[in-house]
Write a protein that holds these residues in place. Sequence first.
Motif, PDB file in Angstrom:
ATOM      1  N   ALA A 246     -16.424 -29.766  -3.481  1.00  0.00           N
ATOM      2  CA  ALA A 246     -15.056 -29.524  -3.944  1.00  0.00           C
ATOM      3  C   ALA A 246     -14.341 -30.841  -4.234  1.00  0.00           C
ATOM      4  N   GLU A 247     -14.676 -31.873  -3.485  1.00  0.00           N
ATOM      5  CA  GLU A 247     -14.073 -33.181  -3.700  1.00  0.00           C
ATOM      6  C   GLU A 247     -14.783 -33.986  -4.788  1.00  0.00           C
ATOM      7  N   HIS A 248     -15.984 -33.556  -5.154  1.00  0.00           N
ATOM      8  CA  HIS A 248     -16.775 -34.261  -6.176  1.00  0.00           C
ATOM      9  C   HIS A 248     -17.275 -33.264  -7.223  1.00  0.00           C
ATOM     10  N   PRO A 249     -16.363 -32.642  -7.972  1.00  0.00           N
ATOM     11  CA  PRO A 249     -16.762 -31.604  -8.935  1.00  0.00           C
ATOM     12  C   PRO A 249     -17.625 -32.132 -10.080  1.00  0.00           C
ATOM     13  N   GLU A 250     -17.724 -33.445 -10.224  1.00  0.00           N
ATOM     14  CA  GLU A 250     -18.577 -34.000 -11.270  1.00  0.00           C
ATOM     15  C   GLU A 250     -20.066 -33.707 -11.016  1.00  0.00           C
ATOM     16  N   VAL A 252     -21.196 -30.659 -10.168  1.00  0.00           N
ATOM     17  CA  VAL A 252     -21.397 -29.212 -10.281  1.00  0.00           C
ATOM     18  C   VAL A 252     -22.685 -28.890 -11.033  1.00  0.00           C
ATOM     19  N   ASP A 253     -22.929 -29.530 -12.160  1.00  0.00           N
ATOM     20  CA  ASP A 253     -24.136 -29.246 -12.944  1.00  0.00           C
ATOM     21  C   ASP A 253     -25.403 -29.554 -12.148  1.00  0.00           C
ATOM     22  N   ALA A 254     -25.396 -30.660 -11.406  1.00  0.00           N
ATOM     23  CA  ALA A 254     -26.553 -31.014 -10.587  1.00  0.00           C
ATOM     24  C   ALA A 254     -26.775 -29.981  -9.485  1.00  0.00           C
ATOM     25  N   ALA A 255     -25.680 -29.468  -8.927  1.00  0.00           N
ATOM     26  CA  ALA A 255     -25.793 -28.445  -7.885  1.00  0.00           C
ATOM     27  C   ALA A 255     -26.410 -27.171  -8.444  1.00  0.00           C
ATOM     28  N   VAL A 256     -25.993 -26.762  -9.646  1.00  0.00           N
ATOM     29  CA  VAL A 256     -26.556 -25.574 -10.275  1.00  0.00           C
ATOM     30  C   VAL A 256     -28.048 -25.751 -10.497  1.00  0.00           C
ATOM     31  N   ASP A 257     -28.457 -26.930 -10.960  1.00  0.00           N
ATOM     32  CA  ASP A 257     -29.879 -27.179 -11.201  1.00  0.00           C
ATOM     33  C   ASP A 257     -30.688 -27.123  -9.915  1.00  0.00           C
ATOM     34  N   GLU A 258     -30.131 -27.618  -8.817  1.00  0.00           N
ATOM     35  CA  GLU A 258     -30.861 -27.567  -7.557  1.00  0.00           C
ATOM     36  C   GLU A 258     -30.994 -26.126  -7.064  1.00  0.00           C
ATOM     37  N   VAL A 259     -29.986 -25.296  -7.294  1.00  0.00           N
ATOM     38  CA  VAL A 259     -30.100 -23.868  -6.959  1.00  0.00           C
ATOM     39  C   VAL A 259     -31.225 -23.234  -7.778  1.00  0.00           C
ATOM     40  N   ALA A 334     -26.549 -18.927 -19.087  1.00  0.00           N
ATOM     41  CA  ALA A 334     -26.603 -18.837 -17.625  1.00  0.00           C
ATOM     42  C   ALA A 334     -25.987 -20.082 -16.990  1.00  0.00           C
ATOM     43  N   ARG A 335     -26.288 -21.252 -17.543  1.00  0.00           N
ATOM     44  CA  ARG A 335     -25.707 -22.486 -17.015  1.00  0.00           C
ATOM     45  C   ARG A 335     -24.179 -22.489 -17.183  1.00  0.00           C
ATOM     46  N   LEU A 336     -23.718 -22.024 -18.351  1.00  0.00           N
ATOM     47  CA  LEU A 336     -22.274 -21.973 -18.591  1.00  0.00           C
ATOM     48  C   LEU A 336     -21.590 -21.084 -17.556  1.00  0.00           C
ATOM     49  N   GLU A 337     -22.124 -19.900 -17.331  1.00  0.00           N
ATOM     50  CA  GLU A 337     -21.516 -18.985 -16.363  1.00  0.00           C
ATOM     51  C   GLU A 337     -21.535 -19.579 -14.963  1.00  0.00           C
ATOM     52  N   ALA A 338     -22.669 -20.196 -14.582  1.00  0.00           N
ATOM     53  CA  ALA A 338     -22.802 -20.737 -13.232  1.00  0.00           C
ATOM     54  C   ALA A 338     -21.838 -21.890 -12.997  1.00  0.00           C
ATOM     55  N   ARG A 339     -21.785 -22.845 -13.919  1.00  0.00           N
ATOM     56  CA  ARG A 339     -20.918 -24.004 -13.670  1.00  0.00           C
ATOM     57  C   ARG A 339     -19.439 -23.643 -13.767  1.00  0.00           C
ATOM     58  N   THR A 340     -19.100 -22.694 -14.664  1.00  0.00           N
ATOM     59  CA  THR A 340     -17.701 -22.279 -14.772  1.00  0.00           C
ATOM     60  C   THR A 340     -17.263 -21.558 -13.508  1.00  0.00           C
ATOM     61  N   LEU A 341     -18.125 -20.677 -13.016  1.00  0.00           N
ATOM     62  CA  LEU A 341     -17.803 -19.955 -11.794  1.00  0.00           C
ATOM     63  C   LEU A 341     -17.720 -20.899 -10.601  1.00  0.00           C
ATOM     64  N   LEU A 342     -18.696 -21.794 -10.477  1.00  0.00           N
ATOM     65  CA  LEU A 342     -18.700 -22.699  -9.332  1.00  0.00           C
ATOM     66  C   LEU A 342     -17.461 -23.594  -9.340  1.00  0.00           C
ATOM     67  N   ALA A 343     -17.088 -24.109 -10.498  1.00  0.00           N
ATOM     68  CA  ALA A 343     -15.884 -24.949 -10.581  1.00  0.00           C
ATOM     69  C   ALA A 343     -14.650 -24.160 -10.157  1.00  0.00           C
ATOM     70  N   GLY A 344     -14.557 -22.907 -10.585  1.00  0.00           N
ATOM     71  CA  GLY A 344     -13.421 -22.071 -10.216  1.00  0.00           C
ATOM     72  C   GLY A 344     -13.384 -21.769  -8.728  1.00  0.00           C
TER      73      GLY A 344
END
Length: 376
Positions: A246-250, A252-259, A334-344
């Motif tokens: 949450a403090e490092h939203p930059e 987010v994409d890397a987190a989605v890839d690790e999932v 799928a990436r768009l939905e995941a990163r948009t949701l995670l950021a929100g």
Amino acid sequence: MGDVVRAPWGGYLLTGYDVCDQVLRGRNWLAPDFAWQERQSDTDRWDAIATQEMTKTLSRLNAPDHTCQRRSLGNLFDRSTIQRLTPHVERHVDRLLDGLAEGLRRGEADFVGLVGDRLPISTIGSWLGIPPEDHPAILEITHNQVHAQELLPTKRQLALSAEATVRLRAYFTGLVGRRRATPGDDVLTGWIRTWDALEPDRATADEILYRLTMFVTIASLETTATLLSTMVWLLSREPGQWAWLAEHPEHVDAAVDEVLRYDPPIHVNTRVAADDTVLAGVPIAKDSMVHVLYGAANHDPRRNADPALFDILRRGDHLTFGGGVHYCLGAALARLEARTLLAGLLRRFPTLRPAAPPGYASRMVFRRVTSLKVTV
């Protein structure tokens, strides 16, 4: 046990990253199409209604049929399409997170029912022009239909899939018919124009259009819903990790890839040998089935060091979207939905955490999270 392991039912399990990648990309490894099925002795398995219907879709086609249908779709989710879809996905996320917030005010809420299952159908439904009131029925049918794509489906699962397949056919045939009667400025209308030019027989064109529309819909729902719910579980089960992200939203994409690497929505994909061959030193006879184990490949320590560690800064490799001509059509969506949701979620619920471990459907191929209770 090795990169290629004999399975009890006669096929081969592929566990190593490189061998899985080789099969997914290789032109001498084919999808189990009708021509292959006709050469098999297990007719009950391959004559099932749902199996027959799915064999007509892109995932089970080989060249030249696969090439023709894939080209007719174009680059479904190219950069410009993703840019156009982004504000729509953001609106869907905001709306669904409002519902999650309301549920959390009562103590805890089921993320799957309120968000995870609903974001993919909201996205693909609005893109294809599926009325919102039909979304719950499409979700229910899809959950039942995918049983036919299990590795070793039971008779009960095949019966559920057969009923769901009949309902899917009726729905999407009707959708194509209504759009043909009343064209609009939408994706399906464009596909209708394309296939009317390619196929002079309208009945044949409509049959192909029904399969394309149905396949794109169900392929977008089950896998993305599982990705979204798995993402929340893996990232929020350690409060420090969720708070750091949450403090490092930059990141987010890397987190989605690790999932995607750590727990892919699909664990098994099947190919058949086009000819007698040798794979990683193991002789494979023509027509033999090989099962690509995505989870095992993604956890190969030769490709990703310390693979059992969930590390959102890993920037590792994964095969979750497949490879070659059958690479996932909807990967960018799928990436768009995941990163948009995670950021929100990180922005609105910085203290989100699971109230209980997730529940899973009894499946092997298409993973499905059935419930995930969360709280703040």
